[in-house]
Design a protein around this motif. Structure first.
Motif, PDB file in Angstrom:
ATOM      1  N   LYS A 118       0.818  -1.222   0.000  1.00  0.00           N
ATOM      2  CA  LYS A 118       0.000   0.000   0.000  1.00  0.00           C
ATOM      3  C   LYS A 118       0.850   1.271   0.000  1.00  0.00           C
ATOM      4  CE  LYS A 118      -2.856  -1.803   3.393  1.00  0.00           C
ATOM      5  NZ  LYS A 118      -3.746  -1.586   4.548  1.00  0.00           N
TER       6      LYS A 118
ATOM      7  N   CYS B  31       1.752   4.349   5.646  1.00  0.00           N
ATOM      8  CA  CYS B  31       0.569   4.661   4.840  1.00  0.00           C
ATOM      9  C   CYS B  31      -0.670   4.674   5.733  1.00  0.00           C
ATOM     10  CB  CYS B  31       0.407   3.633   3.711  1.00  0.00           C
ATOM     11  SG  CYS B  31       0.192   1.942   4.302  1.00  0.00           S
ATOM     12  N   SER B  32      -1.829   4.821   5.117  1.00  0.00           N
ATOM     13  CA  SER B  32      -3.140   4.792   5.798  1.00  0.00           C
ATOM     14  C   SER B  32      -3.254   5.850   6.881  1.00  0.00           C
ATOM     15  CB  SER B  32      -3.412   3.397   6.380  1.00  0.00           C
ATOM     16  OG  SER B  32      -3.316   2.405   5.392  1.00  0.00           O
TER      17      SER B  32
END
Length: 164
Positions: free
Chosen positions: A20, A78-79
Protein backbone atom coordinates in the motif's frame (compact mmCIF):
# COMPACT_ATOMS: atom_id res chain seq x y z
CA UNK A 1 8.26 -2.83 20.48
CA UNK A 2 6.78 -0.72 23.25
CA UNK A 3 3.17 -1.07 22.07
CA UNK A 4 2.89 -4.82 21.49
CA UNK A 5 -0.84 -4.38 20.89
CA UNK A 6 0.02 -2.47 17.67
CA UNK A 7 2.62 -4.90 16.35
CA UNK A 8 1.87 -6.60 13.04
CA UNK A 9 2.71 -10.24 13.77
CA UNK A 10 2.47 -11.88 10.35
CA UNK A 11 5.02 -11.35 7.57
CA UNK A 12 2.14 -11.62 5.09
CA UNK A 13 0.37 -8.72 6.83
CA UNK A 14 3.60 -6.69 6.81
CA UNK A 15 3.92 -7.30 3.07
CA UNK A 16 0.31 -6.15 2.57
CA UNK A 17 1.17 -2.85 4.29
CA UNK A 18 4.26 -2.46 2.10
CA UNK A 19 2.16 -3.00 -1.01
CA UNK A 20 0.00 0.00 0.00
CA UNK A 21 2.96 2.35 0.51
CA UNK A 22 4.25 4.57 -2.29
CA UNK A 23 7.50 5.90 -0.76
CA UNK A 24 10.30 4.12 1.06
CA UNK A 25 12.70 6.20 3.14
CA UNK A 26 16.19 4.77 2.96
CA UNK A 27 18.78 5.60 5.63
CA UNK A 28 22.48 5.21 4.92
CA UNK A 29 25.51 5.72 7.17
CA UNK A 30 27.20 9.09 6.65
CA UNK A 31 29.85 9.67 9.32
CA UNK A 32 28.21 11.50 12.23
CA UNK A 33 24.61 11.59 10.94
CA UNK A 34 22.39 9.23 8.96
CA UNK A 35 21.65 10.21 5.37
CA UNK A 36 17.98 9.64 4.60
CA UNK A 37 16.23 9.89 1.27
CA UNK A 38 12.71 9.15 0.02
CA UNK A 39 12.60 6.75 -2.91
CA UNK A 40 10.09 5.03 -5.15
CA UNK A 41 10.42 1.28 -4.84
CA UNK A 42 9.49 -2.10 -6.17
CA UNK A 43 9.33 -5.27 -4.17
CA UNK A 44 9.87 -8.97 -4.63
CA UNK A 45 9.04 -11.65 -2.09
CA UNK A 46 10.08 -15.26 -2.19
CA UNK A 47 9.49 -17.64 0.72
CA UNK A 48 9.04 -14.64 3.04
CA UNK A 49 12.38 -13.12 1.89
CA UNK A 50 11.75 -9.50 0.90
CA UNK A 51 13.90 -7.67 -1.63
CA UNK A 52 13.35 -3.96 -2.30
CA UNK A 53 14.42 -2.26 -5.54
CA UNK A 54 15.14 1.43 -6.04
CA UNK A 55 16.31 3.43 -9.05
CA UNK A 56 18.16 6.69 -9.56
CA UNK A 57 20.67 8.65 -11.59
CA UNK A 58 24.02 7.04 -12.30
CA UNK A 59 25.89 9.16 -9.76
CA UNK A 60 25.33 10.84 -6.44
CA UNK A 61 25.96 10.79 -2.73
CA UNK A 62 23.99 7.61 -2.02
CA UNK A 63 26.33 5.56 -4.21
CA UNK A 64 29.38 6.99 -2.45
CA UNK A 65 27.90 6.07 0.93
CA UNK A 66 26.90 2.55 -0.18
CA UNK A 67 30.44 1.95 -1.47
CA UNK A 68 31.77 2.74 2.04
CA UNK A 69 29.09 0.84 4.02
CA UNK A 70 26.28 -1.14 2.40
CA UNK A 71 24.18 -1.48 5.54
CA UNK A 72 20.88 0.37 5.21
CA UNK A 73 17.71 0.91 7.20
CA UNK A 74 14.33 1.74 5.71
CA UNK A 75 10.89 2.99 6.72
CA UNK A 76 7.56 3.27 4.93
CA UNK A 77 4.11 4.22 6.14
CA UNK A 78 0.57 4.66 4.84
CA UNK A 79 -3.14 4.79 5.80
CA UNK A 80 -2.75 8.12 7.59
CA UNK A 81 -5.89 9.51 9.16
CA UNK A 82 -6.12 12.22 11.82
CA UNK A 83 -8.88 11.28 14.29
CA UNK A 84 -10.43 13.60 16.86
CA UNK A 85 -12.97 12.88 19.53
CA UNK A 86 -14.80 15.52 21.51
CA UNK A 87 -16.93 15.13 24.58
CA UNK A 88 -18.15 17.54 27.22
CA UNK A 89 -15.19 16.63 29.40
CA UNK A 90 -12.32 16.44 26.95
CA UNK A 91 -10.98 16.55 23.45
CA UNK A 92 -8.54 13.95 22.23
CA UNK A 93 -6.83 13.17 18.98
CA UNK A 94 -4.71 10.45 17.48
CA UNK A 95 -3.23 9.48 14.16
CA UNK A 96 -4.14 6.25 12.44
CA UNK A 97 -1.35 4.65 10.38
CA UNK A 98 0.35 1.50 9.21
CA UNK A 99 4.15 1.40 9.12
CA UNK A 100 7.08 -0.89 8.43
CA UNK A 101 10.73 -0.53 9.41
CA UNK A 102 13.69 -2.76 8.77
CA UNK A 103 17.26 -3.08 7.67
CA UNK A 104 19.47 -5.06 5.38
CA UNK A 105 22.31 -4.85 2.91
CA UNK A 106 22.06 -2.83 -0.28
CA UNK A 107 23.90 -3.39 -3.54
CA UNK A 108 23.93 -2.18 -7.12
CA UNK A 109 22.01 -4.41 -9.49
CA UNK A 110 24.07 -5.65 -12.46
CA UNK A 111 22.88 -4.66 -15.93
CA UNK A 112 21.55 -8.13 -16.72
CA UNK A 113 19.12 -7.94 -13.74
CA UNK A 114 17.88 -4.37 -14.29
CA UNK A 115 15.02 -5.28 -16.64
CA UNK A 116 13.29 -7.42 -14.00
CA UNK A 117 13.87 -4.76 -11.32
CA UNK A 118 12.26 -2.06 -13.50
CA UNK A 119 9.34 -4.39 -14.14
CA UNK A 120 8.82 -4.75 -10.36
CA UNK A 121 9.11 -0.98 -9.84
CA UNK A 122 6.44 -0.27 -12.45
CA UNK A 123 4.18 -3.03 -11.20
CA UNK A 124 4.26 -1.58 -7.67
CA UNK A 125 2.83 1.67 -9.04
CA UNK A 126 -0.08 -0.17 -10.66
CA UNK A 127 1.32 -0.60 -14.13
CA UNK A 128 -0.16 -4.11 -14.22
CA UNK A 129 1.95 -5.24 -17.14
CA UNK A 130 5.04 -3.56 -15.65
CA UNK A 131 5.89 -1.95 -18.96
CA UNK A 132 8.51 0.80 -19.33
CA UNK A 133 10.79 2.24 -21.98
CA UNK A 134 13.86 -0.07 -22.03
CA UNK A 135 16.13 2.80 -23.13
CA UNK A 136 16.23 4.02 -19.51
CA UNK A 137 18.11 0.92 -18.37
CA UNK A 138 21.50 2.17 -19.54
CA UNK A 139 21.16 5.61 -17.98
CA UNK A 140 19.78 4.50 -14.61
CA UNK A 141 21.30 2.77 -11.61
CA UNK A 142 19.17 0.20 -9.82
CA UNK A 143 19.71 -0.73 -6.18
CA UNK A 144 18.62 -3.89 -4.40
CA UNK A 145 18.11 -4.08 -0.64
CA UNK A 146 17.95 -7.61 0.75
CA UNK A 147 15.88 -7.30 3.93
CA UNK A 148 17.46 -8.97 6.97
CA UNK A 149 15.11 -7.70 9.67
CA UNK A 150 11.61 -6.20 9.46
CA UNK A 151 8.76 -5.22 11.75
CA UNK A 152 5.38 -3.64 11.27
CA UNK A 153 3.04 -1.55 13.35
CA UNK A 154 -0.57 -0.45 12.92
CA UNK A 155 -2.93 1.87 14.70
CA UNK A 156 -6.34 1.88 13.05
CA UNK A 157 -9.29 2.69 15.29
CA UNK A 158 -12.15 0.25 15.03
CA UNK A 159 -15.21 1.97 13.59
CA UNK A 160 -18.33 1.61 15.70
CA UNK A 161 -21.30 0.39 13.70
CA UNK A 162 -23.91 3.11 14.19
CA UNK A 163 -26.65 0.80 12.89
CA UNK A 164 -26.44 -1.46 15.95
Amino acid sequence: MRRADREIQSIKDIIQVMEKCDVCRLALNDNDYPYILPLNFGMQTENEQIILYFHGANEGKKYELIAKDNRASFEMDCSHNFVTSMSNESCSCTMEYESVIGHGRIEIVPDNEKYQAFHLLMKHYHQEDGSFNPSIISCTTVLKLIVEQISGKTHIKKQKNKNL
